[in-house]
Scaffold this motif. Structure first.
Motif, mmCIF file in Angstrom:
data_model
loop_
_atom_site.group_PDB
_atom_site.id
_atom_site.type_symbol
_atom_site.label_atom_id
_atom_site.label_comp_id
_atom_site.label_asym_id
_atom_site.label_seq_id
_atom_site.Cartn_x
_atom_site.Cartn_y
_atom_site.Cartn_z
ATOM 1 N N GLN A 165 -2.068 -2.471 -13.387
ATOM 2 C CA GLN A 165 -3.143 -1.667 -12.782
ATOM 3 C C GLN A 165 -2.657 -0.274 -12.409
ATOM 4 O O GLN A 165 -3.410 0.700 -12.477
ATOM 5 C CB GLN A 165 -3.691 -2.376 -11.545
ATOM 6 C CG GLN A 165 -2.671 -2.540 -10.419
ATOM 7 C CD GLN A 165 -3.090 -3.507 -9.345
ATOM 8 O OE1 GLN A 165 -4.073 -3.293 -8.656
ATOM 9 N NE2 GLN A 165 -2.336 -4.598 -9.205
ATOM 10 N N TYR A 166 -1.375 -0.152 -12.033
ATOM 11 C CA TYR A 166 -0.821 1.137 -11.641
ATOM 12 C C TYR A 166 -0.555 2.017 -12.851
ATOM 13 O O TYR A 166 -0.740 3.237 -12.798
ATOM 14 C CB TYR A 166 0.454 0.921 -10.815
ATOM 15 C CG TYR A 166 0.142 0.289 -9.488
ATOM 16 C CD1 TYR A 166 -0.170 1.071 -8.386
ATOM 17 C CD2 TYR A 166 0.093 -1.094 -9.354
ATOM 18 C CE1 TYR A 166 -0.498 0.501 -7.168
ATOM 19 C CE2 TYR A 166 -0.237 -1.673 -8.142
ATOM 20 C CZ TYR A 166 -0.535 -0.874 -7.060
ATOM 21 O OH TYR A 166 -0.873 -1.443 -5.859
ATOM 22 N N ALA A 171 -0.580 -8.801 -2.272
ATOM 23 C CA ALA A 171 -1.629 -7.817 -2.536
ATOM 24 C C ALA A 171 -2.092 -7.120 -1.265
ATOM 25 O O ALA A 171 -3.119 -6.450 -1.255
ATOM 26 C CB ALA A 171 -2.828 -8.494 -3.222
ATOM 27 N N ASN A 216 0.853 -1.188 0.000
ATOM 28 C CA ASN A 216 0.000 0.000 0.000
ATOM 29 C C ASN A 216 0.894 1.245 0.000
ATOM 30 O O ASN A 216 2.047 1.180 0.411
ATOM 31 C CB ASN A 216 -0.871 0.026 1.259
ATOM 32 C CG ASN A 216 -1.639 -1.261 1.463
ATOM 33 O OD1 ASN A 216 -2.154 -1.836 0.514
ATOM 34 N ND2 ASN A 216 -1.730 -1.724 2.708
ATOM 35 N N PHE A 272 -3.528 4.396 -2.156
ATOM 36 C CA PHE A 272 -3.838 3.352 -3.146
ATOM 37 C C PHE A 272 -3.324 2.017 -2.628
ATOM 38 O O PHE A 272 -2.311 1.947 -1.942
ATOM 39 C CB PHE A 272 -3.190 3.657 -4.500
ATOM 40 C CG PHE A 272 -3.852 2.948 -5.652
ATOM 41 C CD1 PHE A 272 -5.037 3.415 -6.184
ATOM 42 C CD2 PHE A 272 -3.288 1.807 -6.191
ATOM 43 C CE1 PHE A 272 -5.654 2.766 -7.242
ATOM 44 C CE2 PHE A 272 -3.892 1.149 -7.257
ATOM 45 C CZ PHE A 272 -5.082 1.631 -7.781
ATOM 46 N N ASN A 274 -3.257 -8.245 1.531
ATOM 47 C CA ASN A 274 -4.423 -8.805 2.188
ATOM 48 C C ASN A 274 -3.996 -10.016 2.995
ATOM 49 O O ASN A 274 -3.030 -10.700 2.643
ATOM 50 C CB ASN A 274 -5.475 -9.244 1.158
ATOM 51 C CG ASN A 274 -6.008 -8.074 0.359
ATOM 52 O OD1 ASN A 274 -6.414 -7.082 0.926
ATOM 53 N ND2 ASN A 274 -5.997 -8.197 -0.952
ATOM 54 N N TYR A 295 -3.809 3.462 -13.946
ATOM 55 C CA TYR A 295 -4.360 4.469 -13.037
ATOM 56 C C TYR A 295 -3.493 5.720 -12.946
ATOM 57 O O TYR A 295 -3.991 6.848 -12.971
ATOM 58 C CB TYR A 295 -4.524 3.846 -11.653
ATOM 59 C CG TYR A 295 -5.378 4.640 -10.697
ATOM 60 C CD1 TYR A 295 -6.745 4.800 -10.909
ATOM 61 C CD2 TYR A 295 -4.824 5.225 -9.557
ATOM 62 C CE1 TYR A 295 -7.533 5.518 -10.024
ATOM 63 C CE2 TYR A 295 -5.610 5.943 -8.654
ATOM 64 C CZ TYR A 295 -6.967 6.084 -8.901
ATOM 65 O OH TYR A 295 -7.746 6.797 -8.024
ATOM 66 N N PRO A 298 -3.105 -2.376 -3.893
ATOM 67 C CA PRO A 298 -3.235 -3.252 -5.064
ATOM 68 C C PRO A 298 -4.531 -4.053 -5.063
ATOM 69 O O PRO A 298 -4.997 -4.506 -4.015
ATOM 70 C CB PRO A 298 -2.022 -4.179 -4.944
ATOM 71 C CG PRO A 298 -1.658 -4.161 -3.495
ATOM 72 C CD PRO A 298 -2.025 -2.804 -2.990
ATOM 73 N N ASP A 299 -5.091 -4.215 -6.244
ATOM 74 C CA ASP A 299 -6.237 -5.106 -6.418
ATOM 75 C C ASP A 299 -5.774 -6.524 -6.730
ATOM 76 O O ASP A 299 -6.504 -7.485 -6.497
ATOM 77 C CB ASP A 299 -7.141 -4.609 -7.550
ATOM 78 C CG ASP A 299 -7.771 -3.265 -7.215
ATOM 79 O OD1 ASP A 299 -8.224 -3.101 -6.072
ATOM 80 O OD2 ASP A 299 -7.797 -2.385 -8.082
ATOM 81 N N PHE A 300 -4.567 -6.636 -7.287
ATOM 82 C CA PHE A 300 -3.994 -7.942 -7.605
ATOM 83 C C PHE A 300 -2.488 -7.750 -7.752
ATOM 84 O O PHE A 300 -2.001 -6.610 -7.793
ATOM 85 C CB PHE A 300 -4.594 -8.528 -8.895
ATOM 86 C CG PHE A 300 -4.449 -7.645 -10.103
ATOM 87 C CD1 PHE A 300 -3.315 -7.715 -10.901
ATOM 88 C CD2 PHE A 300 -5.431 -6.731 -10.438
ATOM 89 C CE1 PHE A 300 -3.166 -6.898 -12.014
ATOM 90 C CE2 PHE A 300 -5.294 -5.905 -11.553
ATOM 91 C CZ PHE A 300 -4.162 -5.988 -12.344
#
Length: 319
Positions: A221-222, A307, A68, A212, A309, A225, A214-216
């Motif tokens: 993705q970065y 990620a 993150n 921000f 999580n 965005y 990560p979603d995966f």
């Protein structure tokens, strides 16, 4: 609350507990109290200061690097800008911020990593970028070159949040103090997140602070965005329609090349995209905060995934 029951037909090894209850709790202190009293087994949003209050043999805490990050964003095309926020001014803002002190002030020493491009440090292309030097003198030289030696005022609207242990108001007060040393005055305007999103989208925000995650696992993705290609989220939020000078159309082409390349080559391409984004000083990453893992002594298998999580299906609980 959300209740998740074990799927006995899952194609991999079934989860190790019958049920997990995810409960929404307002703040870190309340989470810590539930954990300490045994009403919760895992707390997911504990900041470093609150972690210090978790004592005794029944609670475990550990600090783990995360992917993150929190970042400053400068919208050169914002309606409220007093004049064009040029590349020299944006670089001056970046150089005037003492990033190490910002970590110490918001999280405490050792509780976060410095980051300079908007890719996680553990993702392809995220490592190896130099951290901008803290140099108020050089910042003043750039402001003089830009014709603003006497300084100016910028509106700083940001979401009123505490994310990953970073209190955004504290962070912005520290940044406000740093910029005041080079005659840039920030007018701090904390707002609720939906109001921030509306402002960022509509008239844009001269300077802001946001987050921000990560979603995966993957850098694409970065780039999508933060890559500043035409019509991407931060190209629009930074006011590209008014000031297209910072737009990076090549980032979209480079992304396409990375996606069809072998891992080593893709990582080099992502690194180069990161350097191009960094040079614009539209997105100015600050800190990748550590995640505090806090859980009861009967809980095992708690870890931080790439990620950022906690993989719930790996958790076990003593009887």
């Amino acid at each position: 609350e959300l209740r998740l029951k074990r799927n006995e037909k899952y194609w991999r090894e079934p989860a190790k507990v019958d049920e997990i209850v995810i409960r929404q709790v307002g703040d870190a202190v309340a989470q810590a109290q539930l954990l300490q009293s045994g009403q919760a087994d895992v707390a997911m949003n504990i900041d470093p200061e609150t972690a210090k209050t978790l004592t005794g043999p029944n609670v475990k805490t550990e600090s783990a690097p995360s992917n993150n990050f929190v970042y400053l964003a400068i919208s050169s095309g914002a309606v409220a800008n007093p004049f064009p926020i040029t590349a020299d001014i944006r670089e001056a803002i970046s150089l005037a911020i003492d990033r190490k002190s910002l970590v110490d002030f918001t999280l405490g020493e050792g509780n976060g990593r410095l980051i300079s491009v908007p890719f996680p440090l553990d993702f392809p292309g995220g490592a190896g970028h130099s951290i901008p030097e803290y140099s108020p003198d050089k910042a003043k030289e750039l402001l003089t070159k830009a014709g603003h030696a006497d300084g100016f005022t910028l509106e700083a609207t940001y979401p009123k949040l505490n994310v990953y242990g970073v209190d955004f108001t504290l962070a912005m007060q520290k940044i406000q103090q740093d910029l005041a040393a080079v005659n840039i005055k920030l007018e701090l305007k904390p707002v609720e997140f939906p109001n921030w999103r509306e402002a960022a989208t509509k008239d844009h925000i001269p300077i802001t602070f946001v987050f921000f995650a990560p979603d995966f696992y993957g850098t694409s993705q970065y780039v999508n965005y933060f890559g500043l290609a035409p019509d991407t989220p931060w190209a629009k939020r930074a006011g590209a329609a008014t000031d297209p000078s910072f737009v990076l159309p090549e980032s979209k082409t480079m992304l396409a090349e990375a996606l069809k390349s072998a891992p080593d080559k893709a990582e080099k391409i992502y690194f180069d995209i990161g350097e191009k984004i960094k040079a614009q000083n539209i997105i100015v990453p600050m800190i990748s905060p550590n995640t505090i893992l806090a859980y009861g002594s009967k809980v095992h298998g708690v870890r931080n995934s790439p990620a950022s999580n906690v993989p719930l299906y790996e958790i076990t609980l003593d009887d």
